[in-house]
Design a protein around this motif. Structure first.
Motif, PDB file in Angstrom:
ATOM      1  N   ALA A  74      67.356 -35.423  60.045  1.00 39.53           N
ATOM      2  CA  ALA A  74      68.545 -35.800  60.800  1.00 39.53           C
ATOM      3  C   ALA A  74      69.570 -36.478  59.886  1.00 39.53           C
ATOM      4  CB  ALA A  74      68.158 -36.724  61.950  1.00 39.53           C
ATOM      5  N   MET A  75      69.079 -37.355  58.996  1.00 35.46           N
ATOM      6  CA  MET A  75      70.018 -38.125  58.173  1.00 35.46           C
ATOM      7  C   MET A  75      70.619 -37.320  57.043  1.00 35.46           C
ATOM      8  SD  MET A  75      68.878 -42.086  58.037  1.00 35.46           S
ATOM      9  CE  MET A  75      70.432 -42.437  57.238  1.00 35.46           C
ATOM     10  N   GLN A  76      69.995 -36.197  56.695  1.00 35.07           N
ATOM     11  CA  GLN A  76      70.568 -35.355  55.636  1.00 35.07           C
ATOM     12  C   GLN A  76      71.876 -34.727  56.076  1.00 35.07           C
ATOM     13  OE1 GLN A  76      67.399 -32.719  54.595  1.00 35.07           O
ATOM     14  NE2 GLN A  76      66.914 -33.838  52.734  1.00 35.07           N
ATOM     15  N   LYS A  77      72.144 -34.756  57.382  1.00 32.65           N
ATOM     16  CA  LYS A  77      73.371 -34.149  57.871  1.00 32.65           C
ATOM     17  C   LYS A  77      74.592 -35.015  57.601  1.00 32.65           C
ATOM     18  CE  LYS A  77      71.193 -31.212  61.261  1.00 32.65           C
ATOM     19  NZ  LYS A  77      70.299 -31.480  62.380  1.00 32.65           N
ATOM     20  N   VAL A 164      66.724 -15.334  60.207  1.00 40.38           N
ATOM     21  CA  VAL A 164      65.761 -16.430  60.121  1.00 40.38           C
ATOM     22  C   VAL A 164      66.405 -17.703  60.681  1.00 40.38           C
ATOM     23  CG1 VAL A 164      64.416 -17.871  58.533  1.00 40.38           C
ATOM     24  CG2 VAL A 164      64.670 -15.423  58.095  1.00 40.38           C
ATOM     25  N   ASN A 165      65.674 -18.418  61.511  1.00 39.69           N
ATOM     26  CA  ASN A 165      66.174 -19.694  62.005  1.00 39.69           C
ATOM     27  C   ASN A 165      65.908 -20.755  60.928  1.00 39.69           C
ATOM     28  OD1 ASN A 165      66.693 -22.115  63.262  1.00 39.69           O
ATOM     29  ND2 ASN A 165      65.897 -21.435  65.234  1.00 39.69           N
ATOM     30  N   VAL A 166      66.903 -20.923  60.043  1.00 37.20           N
ATOM     31  CA  VAL A 166      66.704 -21.744  58.854  1.00 37.20           C
ATOM     32  C   VAL A 166      66.450 -23.218  59.206  1.00 37.20           C
ATOM     33  CG1 VAL A 166      67.854 -22.652  56.799  1.00 37.20           C
ATOM     34  CG2 VAL A 166      67.949 -20.217  57.296  1.00 37.20           C
ATOM     35  N   ALA A 167      67.198 -23.735  60.164  1.00 37.07           N
ATOM     36  CA  ALA A 167      67.026 -25.149  60.520  1.00 37.07           C
ATOM     37  C   ALA A 167      65.598 -25.404  61.010  1.00 37.07           C
ATOM     38  CB  ALA A 167      68.039 -25.544  61.590  1.00 37.07           C
ATOM     39  N   LYS A 168      65.097 -24.488  61.810  1.00 38.06           N
ATOM     40  CA  LYS A 168      63.740 -24.628  62.343  1.00 38.06           C
ATOM     41  C   LYS A 168      62.702 -24.540  61.215  1.00 38.06           C
ATOM     42  CE  LYS A 168      60.923 -21.658  64.904  1.00 38.06           C
ATOM     43  NZ  LYS A 168      60.850 -20.477  65.771  1.00 38.06           N
ATOM     44  N   MET A 169      62.904 -23.590  60.312  1.00 40.54           N
ATOM     45  CA  MET A 169      61.959 -23.408  59.208  1.00 40.54           C
ATOM     46  C   MET A 169      61.938 -24.624  58.279  1.00 40.54           C
ATOM     47  SD  MET A 169      60.289 -20.705  59.382  1.00 40.54           S
ATOM     48  CE  MET A 169      60.350 -20.284  61.093  1.00 40.54           C
ATOM     49  N   ARG A 170      63.127 -25.182  58.056  1.00 45.48           N
ATOM     50  CA  ARG A 170      63.219 -26.334  57.162  1.00 45.48           C
ATOM     51  C   ARG A 170      62.453 -27.514  57.762  1.00 45.48           C
ATOM     52  NH1 ARG A 170      68.920 -27.964  56.723  1.00 45.48           N
ATOM     53  NH2 ARG A 170      69.443 -25.922  55.887  1.00 45.48           N
ATOM     54  N   LEU A 171      62.658 -27.717  59.058  1.00 44.49           N
ATOM     55  CA  LEU A 171      61.964 -28.807  59.740  1.00 44.49           C
ATOM     56  C   LEU A 171      60.456 -28.562  59.729  1.00 44.49           C
ATOM     57  CD1 LEU A 171      62.218 -31.412  61.425  1.00 44.49           C
ATOM     58  CD2 LEU A 171      62.290 -29.982  63.473  1.00 44.49           C
TER      59      LEU A 171
END
Lengths: 265, 257
Positions: A74-77, A164-171
């Motif tokens: 969250a804070m990386q945003k 690819v759902n990148v945000a989901k994969m990153r999390l």
């Protein structure tokens, strides 16, 4: 049995190495080693909270690491401070917070050394179940999402355009690393845990021409380091966790200096 | 019969208060090569990423044909050298891409000889071809190319534009590409959009290029691939990119061609 502790240590250590090999490859590829460090440091806060609330320490550590991973994502945003600064703040604050909390607990007989550097030889059958279940869960997730994760690691925008759902994969990747760190903490401790992620993966790099081979080889080299480290520890009466890391380091040096044919890929 | 596959209406995008894209509207048709030209910082890449769905517009609407398959060649692809990767593995993007689809893409960009090579050792031109092959894997209806000839020598550039034009012809897909080179790209394009934050002008590169056989002729003789997009603007830009009327003329509406 007298040798039971050694057997438990071997099984537990190899179990952790098998999972941390492929995950460590992602840590190396995506330059997340500092992220791993931060999560590991926060595990001590989990220990403190676990003791304080009198709940199972494994659960406390896992929850704490998962929470921190979510907070970091969250804070990386935000764009005011760089990620490495953010990680540094979190790593050392959570470590200190953990140490301060532990000092408040009145009759705590906490073996700090065991948490900081691991106590491989104190592994119990119960811990093996945690490692087995946690490890199998992470390996299954990794297998299932492997193509997406590889795509995302090559290039996030390309992966996103390809569906690819990148945000989901990153999390998901961060949560898996958090889980492995929480489970593996007992083996090598808070301060040495990242080494089990990155040293075998880095050792596998020059011998690999594909991401899959690098991930598998990292698991094999990590397991080898566990076996060699434990044997050395038994033979020379050295601390188990650091001995495993030293073994991993020796493998790394041998591969980079050795006459083996290096991959061109 | 051409139909729209992407429609942008009154799209505005700004980054930290700075307007990057202002009131941009255009349509992309099927089976058409559209080229976006403009100076550095004109918002070309931002606009393309909006079409791709990577960036959300602050206002305005972006419509994509439902289930539109897009192939994307990004401006730069930096792959960390810690990542062991051959060209072949790079093209195996998912478990359900068949060997046949890969073979087909490889043949159409002529990189069969590179399959076992490391992706880290490719030249600029080779890398662009490999990226193009990957973009073709899912049989895209729209191919989006962000400066596809970047870091490629002049002969390689002509070849690449020729290749893109051939691919469009063979597959009948639509192409949206960015270029800041006015000269080389013109013979291989149907529609040009010139932008600097807003759309300055748009239209056919030259009247004669309306004739497909003319494009064909230019394509065949690649030495003559250079065709100038002869146009001048009826307005200028100041250092900030803001519009200034040219020589006392009133606010610009369209370019003269």
């Amino acid at each position: 049995m007298f040798y039971d502790f050694l057997l438990y240590a071997l099984v537990g250590g190899i179990g952790v190495a098998i999972v941390s090999g492929p995950l460590g490859a992602f840590v190396v590829w995506r330059r997340m080693s500092y992220f791993g460090d931060s999560l590991a440091h926060s595990a001590l806060l989990g220990v403190a909270i676990g003791i304080f609330l009198e709940i199972n320490l494994n659960i406390a550590i896992i929850i704490c690491a998962l929470l921190l991973a979510v907070v970091l994502v969250a804070m990386q945003k935000q764009h005011f401070i760089a990620t490495d600064t953010l990680l540094g703040i979190m790593a050392h604050s959570s470590l200190s917070l953990g140490l301060v909390t532990i000092s408040f607990i009145e009759d705590a007989r906490v073996d700090l050394m065991a948490f900081l550097f691991g106590d491989l030889l104190a592994i119990l059958p119960e811990d093996l179940i945690w490692i087995g279940v946690g490890g199998a869960f992470v390996l299954l997730l990794l297998y299932y999402f492997w193509p997406q994760m590889i795509s995302m690691t090559i290039n996030e925008e390309l992966a996103q355009v390809e569906g690819v759902n990148v945000a989901k994969m990153r999390l998901l990747l961060m949560l898996m690393i958090a889980l492995v760190i929480a489970v593996a903490m007992k083996i090598v401790g808070v301060l040495l845990i990242t080494s089990l992620l990155i040293i075998p993966a880095a050792s596998a790099r020059p011998l690999s021409h594909s991401p899959e081979k690098m991930a598998l080889l990292a698991a094999v080299l990590g397991s080898t380091a566990v076996v060699l480290g434990l044997l050395g520890s038994y033979q020379f009466d050295t601390p188990a966790g650091p001995s495993v890391v030293v073994a991993a380091m020796l493998i790394f040096v041998a591969i980079y200096l050795g006459p083996t044919k290096k991959s061109q890929a | 019969m051409n139909s729209d596959i992407v429609r942008l209406e009154q799209v505005n995008i700004s980054f930290s208060g700075k307007k990057v894209v202002q009131n941009v509207s255009f349509n992309l048709h099927s089976d058409c090569i559209t080229t976006l030209i403009g100076p550095n910082g004109a918002g070309k890449t931002t606009l393309v990423k909006t079409v791709l769905g990577l960036i959300k517009a602050d206002s305005g609407t972006v419509w994509r044909k439902p289930d539109l398959v897009i192939g994307y060649v990004p401006q730069k692809l930096h792959i960390d050298s810690t990542f062991p990767l051959t060209v072949k593995r790079f093209l195996q993007i998912s478990r359900n891409i068949s060997a046949q689809a890969i073979q087909q893409a490889v043949t159409s960009v002529d990189i069969a000889g590179l399959l076992e090579s490391s992706i880290h050792g490719l030249s600029g031109g080779e890398m662009q071809r490999v990226l193009l092959a990957r973009a073709l894997l899912k049989n895209p209806q729209l191919l989006v190319l962000d400066e596809p000839v970047q870091g490629v020598d002049i002969n390689g550039q002509i070849e690449l534009y020729q290749l893109i034009s051939d691919i469009r012809k063979a597959r009948g897909c639509s192409v949206l590409m960015i270029s800041h080179d006015l000269h080389l790209v013109m013979s291989a394009t149907d529609h040009v959009i010139c932008m600097n934050q807003h759309i300055c002008c748009s239209g056919h590169p030259e009247k004669i290029t309306n004739d497909p056989s003319y494009i064909e002729m230019f394509g065949a003789a690649s030495a003559k691939t250079m065709a100038l997009y002869a146009h001048h603007h009826n307005h200028n830009h100041d250092l900030h990119g803001d519009v200034l009327p040219a020589n006392g003329e009133q606010q610009p509406l369209e370019c003269n061609h």
